[in-house]
Design an enzyme around this catalytic site. Structure first.
Site, PDB file in Angstrom:
ATOM      1  N   THR A 181      55.849  35.611   3.426  1.00 14.32           N
ATOM      2  CA  THR A 181      55.823  34.477   2.374  1.00 14.32           C
ATOM      3  C   THR A 181      55.852  35.287   1.162  1.00 14.32           C
ATOM      4  OG1 THR A 181      54.519  33.074   3.848  1.00 14.32           O
ATOM      5  CG2 THR A 181      54.574  32.528   1.354  1.00 14.32           C
ATOM      6  N   TYR A 193      52.074  41.235  14.955  1.00 14.06           N
ATOM      7  CA  TYR A 193      52.728  39.922  14.753  1.00 14.06           C
ATOM      8  C   TYR A 193      53.704  39.882  15.627  1.00 14.06           C
ATOM      9  CZ  TYR A 193      54.305  36.000  11.591  1.00 14.06           C
ATOM     10  OH  TYR A 193      54.596  34.575  11.357  1.00 14.06           O
ATOM     11  N   LYS A 203      48.918  37.938  15.666  1.00 11.75           N
ATOM     12  CA  LYS A 203      49.542  36.823  15.113  1.00 11.75           C
ATOM     13  C   LYS A 203      50.624  36.235  15.867  1.00 11.75           C
ATOM     14  CE  LYS A 203      50.801  34.802  10.611  1.00 11.75           C
ATOM     15  NZ  LYS A 203      51.160  35.209   9.251  1.00 11.75           N
TER      16      LYS A 203
END
Length: 330
Positions: A62, A149, A174
């Site tokens: 993000t 991740y 994640k």
């Protein structure tokens, strides 16, 4: 403090934070010409930290990690650490191949980050042993704890996760795939105390489903522009208030996802546009992303106003007109 002592302290702080609030992924601020707006970023990340999230993750997806050079990355992580001032854990994103990831890890460590989120490696698909080796190569080059991740071309098998979880310094995973069958296998394969995070896009949509397989903690892109909405959903999720969650999902989150899915890249650029509507000085996205169209921006403004109205205790003003707010913020 030894690396092992630091790792244990970070795990405990993250565990406490995950029970308290959503995970914040701040937006990196840019000027209209594409240059880094560090002052704007500081203002934005300070506002995020003021809401007391479970942790703050600068320079991740993000935050447009993929568009930052090393000097910009250093400034972004350093600013986050300074604004956090120890109040919440700071987990910086790193990525690309292991050699470049190690360079970013070194910068993050020097900047004072508490831990690192290992974003999916660049471009190529790889076998399971290669995915494990990638994490090993990064881990031996940093004293900071790692959260891996899995998203895109990175998907760990249960056996691979057993190996990854044994790598010194690796503290969690994640997940961005939303394959709950596979995720359940991973949670059962992991050692006790290993951390798991729901990293699905607009994670609130699947928060209840993830929680059923033992992964209640999640990151919230909505928190970057409307922490009131994100916190209201988190509180409802914590107390098992299905009626409140369903209302927020039906009248805000699902329409937001439908708007997000109109165009590639909106998972970031729509969030940034919404932050501008709230007055956050985050500026435009960098190429190859593009800012939302005027029509989509108008729909976003309407949806944001409706979403804020769903939060009874929110005292935040409705967003200004799209044209005025976005023009001023850029």
């Amino acid at each position: 403090m030894t690396a092992d002592t630091h790792r244990k302290a970070v795990v405990e702080r993250l565990r406490e934070g995950m029970a308290r609030g959503v995970l914040s992924f701040p937006l990196t601020g840019f000027h209209r010409d594409g240059s880094l707006d560090l002052d704007g970023f500081r203002t934005h990340v300070a506002a995020q930290i003021a809401t007391d999230p479970g942790a703050v993750f600068p320079a991740c997806g993000t935050g447009e990690f993929f568009s930052l050079d090393e000097d910009e990355y250093r400034k972004v992580v350093t600013a986050t650490v300074e604004e956090a001032a120890g109040r919440v854990p700071v987990v910086a994103g790193i990525g690309y191949g292991w050699a470049q990831a190690a360079r970013f890890a070194r910068i993050a460590e020097e900047a004072g980050a508490d831990a690192l989120l290992v974003l999916p490696h660049y471009l190529v698909a790889a076998p399971q042993e290669g995915l494990v080796a990638q994490v090993e190569q990064i881990a031996v080059r940093t004293r900071l704890p790692l959260i891996v991740y899995q998203r895109g071309q990175v998907t760990f098998s249960a056996e691979s996760l057993r190996h990854v979880a044994r790598i010194p310094g690796v503290i969690g995973l994640k997940d961005g795939h939303s394959d709950l069958d596979r995720l359940q296998r991973l949670t059962l394969a992991a050692p006790e105390g290993f951390l798991f995070f729901n990293g699905a896009a607009t994670a609130e949509i699947q928060a209840r489903a993830y929680a059923t397989v033992g992964v209640p903690a999640y990151s919230s892109a909505v928190h970057a522009f409307a922490p009131e909405i994100a916190d209201a959903f988190f509180a409802a999720h914590q107390r098992g208030d299905d009626a409140q969650m369903n209302q927020l999902l039906r009248d805000f989150y699902i329409p937001f996802v439908e708007l997000r899915d109109r165009r590639p890249g909106y998972a970031v650029s729509l969030v940034k546009a919404a932050a501008r509507l709230r007055g956050h000085p985050v500026g435009p996205v960098r190429a190859p992303l593009t800012d939302p169209s005027p029509a989509d921006l108008a729909d976003l403004e309407t949806l944001l106003t409706a979403g804020l109205a769903l939060v009874p205790t929110s005292s935040a003003p409705a967003p200004a007109s799209a044209s005025a707010s976005v023009g001023a913020a850029l």
